[in-house]
Scaffold this motif. Structure first.
Motif, PDB file in Angstrom:
ATOM      1  N   MET A   1     -22.750  39.337  76.491  1.00 25.36           N
ATOM      2  CA  MET A   1     -22.135  40.448  77.206  1.00 25.36           C
ATOM      3  C   MET A   1     -22.464  41.751  76.495  1.00 25.36           C
ATOM      4  O   MET A   1     -22.464  41.799  75.264  1.00 25.36           O
ATOM      5  N   PRO A   2     -22.749  42.820  77.256  1.00 25.45           N
ATOM      6  CA  PRO A   2     -22.996  44.111  76.603  1.00 25.45           C
ATOM      7  C   PRO A   2     -21.704  44.693  76.049  1.00 25.45           C
ATOM      8  O   PRO A   2     -20.654  44.644  76.688  1.00 25.45           O
ATOM      9  N   LEU A   3     -21.797  45.217  74.828  1.00 25.81           N
ATOM     10  CA  LEU A   3     -20.668  45.879  74.188  1.00 25.81           C
ATOM     11  C   LEU A   3     -21.116  47.257  73.727  1.00 25.81           C
ATOM     12  O   LEU A   3     -22.219  47.397  73.197  1.00 25.81           O
ATOM     13  N   ILE A   4     -20.255  48.250  73.891  1.00 22.65           N
ATOM     14  CA  ILE A   4     -20.592  49.551  73.319  1.00 22.65           C
ATOM     15  C   ILE A   4     -20.496  49.424  71.797  1.00 22.65           C
ATOM     16  O   ILE A   4     -19.826  48.541  71.257  1.00 22.65           O
ATOM     17  N   ILE A   5     -21.198  50.295  71.101  1.00 26.11           N
ATOM     18  CA  ILE A   5     -21.291  50.227  69.642  1.00 26.11           C
ATOM     19  C   ILE A   5     -19.907  50.202  68.989  1.00 26.11           C
ATOM     20  O   ILE A   5     -19.664  49.431  68.056  1.00 26.11           O
ATOM     21  N   GLU A   6     -18.984  51.010  69.479  1.00 27.05           N
ATOM     22  CA  GLU A   6     -17.654  51.067  68.867  1.00 27.05           C
ATOM     23  C   GLU A   6     -16.960  49.710  68.901  1.00 27.05           C
ATOM     24  O   GLU A   6     -16.260  49.331  67.958  1.00 27.05           O
ATOM     25  N   THR A   7     -17.129  48.956  69.978  1.00 25.01           N
ATOM     26  CA  THR A   7     -16.520  47.628  70.085  1.00 25.01           C
ATOM     27  C   THR A   7     -17.185  46.664  69.106  1.00 25.01           C
ATOM     28  O   THR A   7     -16.509  45.867  68.452  1.00 25.01           O
ATOM     29  N   ALA A   8     -18.510  46.745  68.986  1.00 34.07           N
ATOM     30  CA  ALA A   8     -19.223  45.894  68.020  1.00 34.07           C
ATOM     31  C   ALA A   8     -18.751  46.191  66.603  1.00 34.07           C
ATOM     32  O   ALA A   8     -18.559  45.276  65.794  1.00 34.07           O
ATOM     33  N   LEU A   9     -18.535  47.466  66.292  1.00 33.96           N
ATOM     34  CA  LEU A   9     -18.054  47.844  64.957  1.00 33.96           C
ATOM     35  C   LEU A   9     -16.630  47.349  64.706  1.00 33.96           C
ATOM     36  O   LEU A   9     -16.261  47.082  63.564  1.00 33.96           O
ATOM     37  N   ALA A  10     -15.836  47.209  65.764  1.00 32.63           N
ATOM     38  CA  ALA A  10     -14.492  46.656  65.605  1.00 32.63           C
ATOM     39  C   ALA A  10     -14.570  45.177  65.236  1.00 32.63           C
ATOM     40  O   ALA A  10     -13.734  44.676  64.486  1.00 32.63           O
ATOM     41  N   ILE A  11     -15.588  44.483  65.735  1.00 34.12           N
ATOM     42  CA  ILE A  11     -15.792  43.071  65.395  1.00 34.12           C
ATOM     43  C   ILE A  11     -16.247  42.956  63.945  1.00 34.12           C
ATOM     44  O   ILE A  11     -15.771  42.109  63.199  1.00 34.12           O
ATOM     45  N   GLU A  12     -17.207  43.819  63.553  1.00 34.36           N
ATOM     46  CA  GLU A  12     -17.731  43.772  62.179  1.00 34.36           C
ATOM     47  C   GLU A  12     -18.125  45.173  61.745  1.00 34.36           C
ATOM     48  O   GLU A  12     -19.203  45.667  62.083  1.00 34.36           O
ATOM     49  N   PRO A  13     -17.259  45.847  60.973  1.00 37.25           N
ATOM     50  CA  PRO A  13     -17.533  47.221  60.553  1.00 37.25           C
ATOM     51  C   PRO A  13     -18.830  47.399  59.759  1.00 37.25           C
ATOM     52  O   PRO A  13     -19.452  48.454  59.825  1.00 37.25           O
ATOM     53  N   SER A  14     -19.270  46.385  59.030  1.00 39.28           N
ATOM     54  CA  SER A  14     -20.491  46.548  58.233  1.00 39.28           C
ATOM     55  C   SER A  14     -21.751  46.667  59.083  1.00 39.28           C
ATOM     56  O   SER A  14     -22.818  47.000  58.563  1.00 39.28           O
ATOM     57  N   LEU A  15     -21.640  46.466  60.390  1.00 39.83           N
ATOM     58  CA  LEU A  15     -22.784  46.709  61.269  1.00 39.83           C
ATOM     59  C   LEU A  15     -23.276  48.150  61.157  1.00 39.83           C
ATOM     60  O   LEU A  15     -24.451  48.422  61.348  1.00 39.83           O
ATOM     61  N   GLN A  16     -22.363  49.075  60.825  1.00 37.77           N
ATOM     62  CA  GLN A  16     -22.763  50.484  60.703  1.00 37.77           C
ATOM     63  C   GLN A  16     -23.851  50.679  59.662  1.00 37.77           C
ATOM     64  O   GLN A  16     -24.590  51.660  59.695  1.00 37.77           O
ATOM     65  N   ASN A  17     -23.993  49.746  58.732  1.00 42.18           N
ATOM     66  CA  ASN A  17     -24.991  49.863  57.675  1.00 42.18           C
ATOM     67  C   ASN A  17     -26.365  49.336  58.065  1.00 42.18           C
ATOM     68  O   ASN A  17     -27.320  49.517  57.312  1.00 42.18           O
ATOM     69  N   ILE A  18     -26.463  48.698  59.221  1.00 42.85           N
ATOM     70  CA  ILE A  18     -27.753  48.092  59.592  1.00 42.85           C
ATOM     71  C   ILE A  18     -28.238  48.421  60.998  1.00 42.85           C
ATOM     72  O   ILE A  18     -29.399  48.188  61.304  1.00 42.85           O
ATOM     73  N   LEU A  19     -27.392  48.961  61.860  1.00 44.77           N
ATOM     74  CA  LEU A  19     -27.764  49.104  63.271  1.00 44.77           C
ATOM     75  C   LEU A  19     -28.952  50.018  63.528  1.00 44.77           C
ATOM     76  O   LEU A  19     -29.559  49.941  64.593  1.00 44.77           O
ATOM     77  N   ASP A  20     -29.317  50.862  62.595  1.00 42.01           N
ATOM     78  CA  ASP A  20     -30.480  51.718  62.800  1.00 42.01           C
ATOM     79  C   ASP A  20     -31.750  51.165  62.158  1.00 42.01           C
ATOM     80  O   ASP A  20     -32.776  51.852  62.128  1.00 42.01           O
ATOM     81  N   LEU A  21     -31.700  49.940  61.672  1.00 43.04           N
ATOM     82  CA  LEU A  21     -32.916  49.325  61.126  1.00 43.04           C
ATOM     83  C   LEU A  21     -33.925  49.110  62.248  1.00 43.04           C
ATOM     84  O   LEU A  21     -33.556  49.062  63.423  1.00 43.04           O
ATOM     85  N   PRO A  22     -35.197  48.978  61.931  1.00 38.06           N
ATOM     86  CA  PRO A  22     -36.245  48.955  62.958  1.00 38.06           C
ATOM     87  C   PRO A  22     -36.177  47.745  63.896  1.00 38.06           C
ATOM     88  O   PRO A  22     -35.592  46.714  63.571  1.00 38.06           O
ATOM     89  N   TYR A  23     -36.828  47.909  65.042  1.00 44.33           N
ATOM     90  CA  TYR A  23     -36.974  46.801  65.981  1.00 44.33           C
ATOM     91  C   TYR A  23     -37.666  45.644  65.274  1.00 44.33           C
ATOM     92  O   TYR A  23     -38.533  45.848  64.432  1.00 44.33           O
ATOM     93  N   GLY A  24     -37.235  44.419  65.606  1.00 40.46           N
ATOM     94  CA  GLY A  24     -37.771  43.231  64.955  1.00 40.46           C
ATOM     95  C   GLY A  24     -36.950  42.783  63.762  1.00 40.46           C
ATOM     96  O   GLY A  24     -37.190  41.718  63.208  1.00 40.46           O
ATOM     97  N   THR A  25     -35.938  43.577  63.369  1.00 39.25           N
ATOM     98  CA  THR A  25     -35.083  43.204  62.248  1.00 39.25           C
ATOM     99  C   THR A  25     -34.282  41.949  62.597  1.00 39.25           C
ATOM    100  O   THR A  25     -33.741  41.822  63.690  1.00 39.25           O
ATOM    101  N   ASP A  26     -34.210  41.041  61.645  1.00 41.01           N
ATOM    102  CA  ASP A  26     -33.537  39.752  61.790  1.00 41.01           C
ATOM    103  C   ASP A  26     -32.694  39.570  60.526  1.00 41.01           C
ATOM    104  O   ASP A  26     -33.243  39.520  59.432  1.00 41.01           O
ATOM    105  N   LEU A  27     -31.352  39.538  60.669  1.00 42.77           N
ATOM    106  CA  LEU A  27     -30.477  39.480  59.495  1.00 42.77           C
ATOM    107  C   LEU A  27     -29.354  38.459  59.680  1.00 42.77           C
ATOM    108  O   LEU A  27     -28.939  38.173  60.802  1.00 42.77           O
TER     109      LEU A  27
END
Length: 128
Positions: A61-87
């Motif tokens: 399901m599509p989630l806006i970024i703010e909702t994803a950050l509510a699930i896991e706040p540390s996403l803010q540290n990786i969401l701008d990594l390049p396409y193809g990133t696998d973590l």
């Protein structure tokens, strides 16, 4: 590449296991070719997702970024990594961080011993 945080209504695609509380965030992948401007390219997978589950588009399901950050706040540290990133997220006590599963090296650690390799300046992603 523009920061996902500066795109109006930017979204990630998340496993419904994350939304119904039956799974915990474990793995993220940034697809190479998002199809819409709002699509950040990120897929968020739960620890109980299976290959059969992942093969069914209706299980995401599509989630806006703010909702994803509510699930896991540390996403803010990786969401701008390049396409193809696998973590992979390792959230054991004292170890929390994002790791590259191929090289088994940390990309970001909560204790500050490893910082992300990029910064955002005026909405643009800059390698440090």
């Amino acid at each position: 590449m523009r920061s996902v945080f500066n795109q109006p209504e930017a979204v990630v695609l998340a496993s419904k296991h994350l939304l119904d509380g039956t799974g915990r965030l474990r793995w993220v992948y940034r697809e190479l070719a998002p199809t819409t401007p709002q699509d950040s390219g990120w897929f968020l997978f739960a620890d109980n997702d299976t290959e059969a589950w992942n093969d069914q588009p209706d299980n995401f399901m599509p989630l806006i970024i703010e909702t994803a950050l509510a699930i896991e706040p540390s996403l803010q540290n990786i969401l701008d990594l390049p396409y193809g990133t696998d973590l992979v997220l390792d959230d054991r006590l004292g170890i929390k961080g994002w790791w590259d599963p191929k090289t088994k090296t940390p990309v970001w650690l909560a204790d500050g011993s490893v910082d992300s390799t990029f910064k955002i300046v005026n909405g643009e992603v800059i390698e440090k």
